[in-house]
Structures are given as structure tokens and as C-alpha cells.
Design a protein around this motif. Structure first.
Motif, PDB file in Angstrom:
ATOM      1  N   GLY A 129       0.783  -1.236   0.000  1.00 22.10           N
ATOM      2  CA  GLY A 129       0.000   0.000   0.000  1.00 22.10           C
ATOM      3  C   GLY A 129       0.815   1.286   0.000  1.00 22.10           C
ATOM      4  N   HIS A 130       1.601   1.488  -1.044  1.00 22.90           N
ATOM      5  CA  HIS A 130       2.301   2.776  -1.177  1.00 22.90           C
ATOM      6  C   HIS A 130       1.344   3.758  -1.851  1.00 22.90           C
ATOM      7  N   VAL A 131       0.389   4.230  -1.046  1.00 23.15           N
ATOM      8  CA  VAL A 131      -0.754   4.972  -1.586  1.00 23.15           C
ATOM      9  C   VAL A 131      -0.346   6.304  -2.222  1.00 23.15           C
ATOM     10  N   GLU A 281      -5.880   3.094  -5.663  1.00 24.80           N
ATOM     11  CA  GLU A 281      -4.985   2.000  -5.249  1.00 24.80           C
ATOM     12  C   GLU A 281      -5.752   0.678  -5.174  1.00 24.80           C
ATOM     13  N   LEU A 282      -6.917   0.703  -4.522  1.00 23.76           N
ATOM     14  CA  LEU A 282      -7.669  -0.543  -4.349  1.00 23.76           C
ATOM     15  C   LEU A 282      -8.276  -1.023  -5.666  1.00 23.76           C
ATOM     16  N   ARG A 287      -8.123  -5.042  -9.852  1.00 23.17           N
ATOM     17  CA  ARG A 287      -7.899  -5.284 -11.287  1.00 23.17           C
ATOM     18  C   ARG A 287      -6.825  -6.369 -11.464  1.00 23.17           C
ATOM     19  N   ALA A 288      -5.759  -6.251 -10.700  1.00 20.69           N
ATOM     20  CA  ALA A 288      -4.664  -7.232 -10.794  1.00 20.69           C
ATOM     21  C   ALA A 288      -5.136  -8.611 -10.334  1.00 20.69           C
ATOM     22  N   PRO A 295       0.449  -6.469  -9.726  1.00 18.56           N
ATOM     23  CA  PRO A 295      -0.249  -5.276  -9.209  1.00 18.56           C
ATOM     24  C   PRO A 295       0.585  -4.022  -9.427  1.00 18.56           C
ATOM     25  N   PRO A 296      -0.012  -2.836  -9.275  1.00 16.72           N
ATOM     26  CA  PRO A 296       0.725  -1.585  -9.493  1.00 16.72           C
ATOM     27  C   PRO A 296       1.945  -1.417  -8.576  1.00 16.72           C
ATOM     28  N   VAL A 297       1.879  -1.925  -7.358  1.00 12.76           N
ATOM     29  CA  VAL A 297       3.063  -1.890  -6.469  1.00 12.76           C
ATOM     30  C   VAL A 297       3.287  -3.320  -5.967  1.00 12.76           C
TER      31      VAL A 297
END
Ligand SMILES: NC(=O)c1ccc[n+]([C@@H]2O[C@H](COP(=O)([O-])OP(=O)(O)OC[C@H]3O[C@@H](n4cnc5c(N)ncnc54)[C@H](O)[C@@H]3O)[C@@H](O)[C@H]2O)c1
Length: 345
Positions: A129-131, A281-282, A287-288, A295-297
Motif C-alpha cells: 500500500g504505497h498509496v 490503489e484498491l 484489477r490485478a 499489481p501496481p506496487v
């Protein structure tokens, strides 16, 4: 990451949140309003807090992780205190549940790697969670940096001491956000660390001035502390062609460009979106999960940033010997004296 394609890609994902304090209650709120997700329950040993969040959002409250997993969730956020991330994440992964773990990924690099290895073995999605990456102002900076040759980055992230007791200092709690941003903006790894830390009021470090060099040659600086009576989050980036200034709180991003030999230049405000970072983020996490894509991170990125933060805490402090700061130390050449002694790999 090896993942099988989710055969239930069309149905709503059953989600839960573990730990619904300051951050987790926000995850629960956002999940409750996300399309394609059903907030099934939350787990928190603090029954009052758990019941309050569950009642507000219309889901079930349970006291521990096992009971939440028994509700047959597909994915969870782990937002319990950091020292519990490893055990909780492993318990979820063991049951085949996709995990979004709040930053920092764990208390140590080793624990973070354990989580990554378990997620890889189980073929579940693991996101960290690197928001701040989803802050529209940060997204605007990233976009403005496309095809730019970055020279330096300076980030200020300061504020008052957090009201709740924390078992980590300002580097692991705050600077880790900016270490992630520096790695993300530059698409490069940090290869040198020069930290200055001090514990002015708190037991752990509450002031940190951190300098970095990336493999691509960018110089970066983080100024963070818990001694400032108000919150401030500012980023400046110098590239060969631009100077970008951003306030991450007001989401104002300005760039200077078109530098002329006579010192004149142009300035413009960049267009910045309004989306809630946690929602973006969520959405990226779910989506991932659905697509079985990274995932994005990733967990690896979370560990890489934690590793740099840990280097900042572990490098050997150095100070010039007393009385010899003006001249050269006996037996040392000038270049040896000036060489950074606290370089981390
Ligand atoms: N991304 C960000 O910007 C951001 C901001 C704040 C906190 N965080 C991270 O979120 C995590 C939580 O921080 P916080 O500030 O919300 O803390 P917090 O103390 O407000 O909340 C933690 C909650 O976890 C609960 N808890 C304790 N043991 C538990 C267990 N075994 N199972 C389930 N729940 C348990 C507590 O009762 C509490 O309600 C930390 O890892 C922190 O670093 C991230």
C-alpha cells in the motif's frame, strides 16, 4: 509472479479488512463503495472499533484473522500494526487469499521476503500500500517526467508527532513513502545512502535528513520529521529541461521550463485529477486480482523501499574527529576524509 487466470473473473470479489484503525477503516470504507467488490467483513481484536466500523459499513465484525478467512473472502487488506503484517499475510496467503498489505510491507526485509515467497508459491496477488503513488499530484509529476533527464529530487514530509504510540521511527513510517517515490520517479534503484538521524523528543528517530544517489545518477534528498506543528508534503524535481514544484496536500503542481540564456523561463500549472488515492490503489489491486497480472506496487518493490529505509537506520554514523574539522585528519588524505563512509549497496 506465476498466476492462473481467475475463472470467476465476472463475479463480485468478496473482500475483507484486517485491522480497522486509522488506515484500515479507510480501506473498509473504500472497499464498501467499489464496483465489483463486496465488503464481507472486518477483523479487529478491538471489539468496539470493529463493531463501529462494521455497523457503519454494513458488514460483519470478527475478532481475528481466522474467523475472517472462514467468511470465504477472495482478497483482504492487512492494515494491522506493521509488526503483525508477516504472520497475518502468511495466514491469508496459506488460504489462497489475495493480499494488499499496508506499507511498510513488514517489520524487516527478511519478513517481507517471506511474504513474497509465500505469495509466489500460492499464486496469489500481493500488493503493497504505497498509496502516495496514487495521489493525483504525484501522478502528474510522474507524467511531467516522461522522457525527461532527471537530475535531482527533494522531498519534504513533516508533521507533528502522531497521536498514537508507534513502534517505528520517522524513517520507516514516513520516509519509506518518499524512498518509494524516488525509485518510481527515476525508474532506478537507490545505490548510495547518506543519512543524518536524531531522536529529539521520541524514543526512536524523529528527525531524518536522508541523501541518496540512484544507479542512474540522480541525487535525491528527503527531509522528514515529527517536530513540525503542521503537515507539509512538498516535492521538487530538477531535470535538464524543467523544474517541477508540487504540494502533495493542496495538489498544486507547477513546472518551470523553456530556460533562456538571459535567465528567463516560462511557468505553467499542470492539470491534476481529483480521484481519492486509496480508491485508485484498491481499484488497481482488484484489477490485478481479476486479471492475474502484477499489481501496481509489487511485494518486491515494497521490500526494495523497506531495504533502503533499513539501510538509513543501520549505516554506521560518522562525524569528523573533534578539533580536526577544519584541517585534514592526521594520516588521511583530503579525498579519503571527504569520501562518504556510509554508503549502502
Ligand atoms: N499508506 C499510508 O499512508 C499509511 C498511513 C497510516 C498507516 N499505514 C500503515 O497501516 C498500518 C496500520 O496503521 P494505523 O495507523 O492504521 O494503526 P492503528 O493503530 O490506527 O490501527 C491498527 C488496528 O489494528 C488492530 N489490530 C491489532 N492487532 C490485530 C490483529 N492481530 N488482527 C487484526 N487487527 C489487529 C488494532 O486493534 C487497530 O484497530 C501500519 O502498517 C501503518 O504503517 C499506512
Amino acid at each position: 509472479m506465476t498466476q492462473s487466470v481467475n475463472p470467476d473473473a465476472g463475479r463480485s470479489l468478496r473482500v475483507g479488512v484486517i485491522g480497522v484503525g486509522v488506515m484500515g477503516s479507510n480501506h473498509a470504507r473504500v472497499f464498501a463503495g467499489l464496483p465489483g467488490a463486496e465488503l464481507v467483513g472486518i477483523a479487529d481484536p478491538d471489539q468496539r472499533q470493529g463493531d463501529f466500523v462494521a455497523r457503519t459499513l454494513g458488514c460483519k465484525a470478527v475478532g481475528d484473522v481466522k474467523d475472517l478467512l472462514d467468511l470465504k473472502v477472495d482478497a483482504v487488506t492487512v492494515a494491522a500494526p506493521t509488526h503483525l503484517h508477516r504472520d497475518i499475510a502468511l495466514a491469508c496467503i496459506e488460504r489462497g487469499v489475495h493480499v494488499m498489505v499496508e506499507k511498510p510491507i513488514a517489520s524487516s526485509v527478511e519478513e517481507g521476503r517471506e511474504i513474497i515467497a509465500a505469495a509466489r508459491r500460492a499464486g496469489v496477488t500481493l500488493m503493497v500500500g504505497h498509496v502516495e503513488r496514487f495521489n493525483p499530484a504525484v501522478e502528474a509529476i510522474k507524467e511531467a517526467l516522461r522522457n525527461e533527464d532527471i537530475l535531482s529530487i527533494a522531498i519534504t514530509r513533516v508533521g507533528p508527532f502522531p497521536p498514537r504510540m508507534s513502534n517505528v521511527g520517522v524513517v520507516i513510517d514516513l520516509a519509506v513513502h518518499d524512498i518509494d517515490l524516488i525509485r518510481w520517479f527515476t525508474d532506478s534503484e537507490i545505490v548510495e545512502v547518506q543519512p543524518q538521524l536524531s531522536s529529539a523528543v521520541a524514543e526512536r528517530e524523529d528527525i531524518a535528513l536522508l541523501q541518496f544517489r540512484t544507479a542512474s545518477g540522480v541525487l535525491a534528498h528527503i527531509n522528514t520529521n515529527w517536530l513540525t506543528p503542521f503537515k507539509a508534503r512538498n516535492v521538487t524535481v530538477a531535470t535538464r529541461g524543467k523544474y517541477i514544484m508540487a504540494d502533495l496536500l493542496t495538489r498544486q503542481v507547477t513546472e518551470c521550463f523553456g530556460f533562456q540564456p538571459d535567465g528567463s523561463y516560462s511557468m505553467r500549472h499542470l492539470s491534476v485529477g481529483h480521484a481519492e488515492p486509496l480508491r485508485s490503489e484498491l481499484l488497481g489491486f482488484l484489477r490485478a486480482v481479476r486479471a492475474g497480472t502484477p499489481p501496481p506496487v509489487t511485494g518486491e518493490e515494497g521490500v526494495a523501499s523497506l531495504e533502503i529505509a533499513t539501510h538509513c537506520l543501520s549505516v554506521r554514523p560518522w562525524a569528523a574527529p573533534k578539533g580536526e574539522t577544519k584541517g585534514e585528519t592526521k594520516g588521511e588524505t583530503k579525498s579519503e576524509r571527504q569520501a562518504p563512509r556510509v554508503v549502502a549497496g
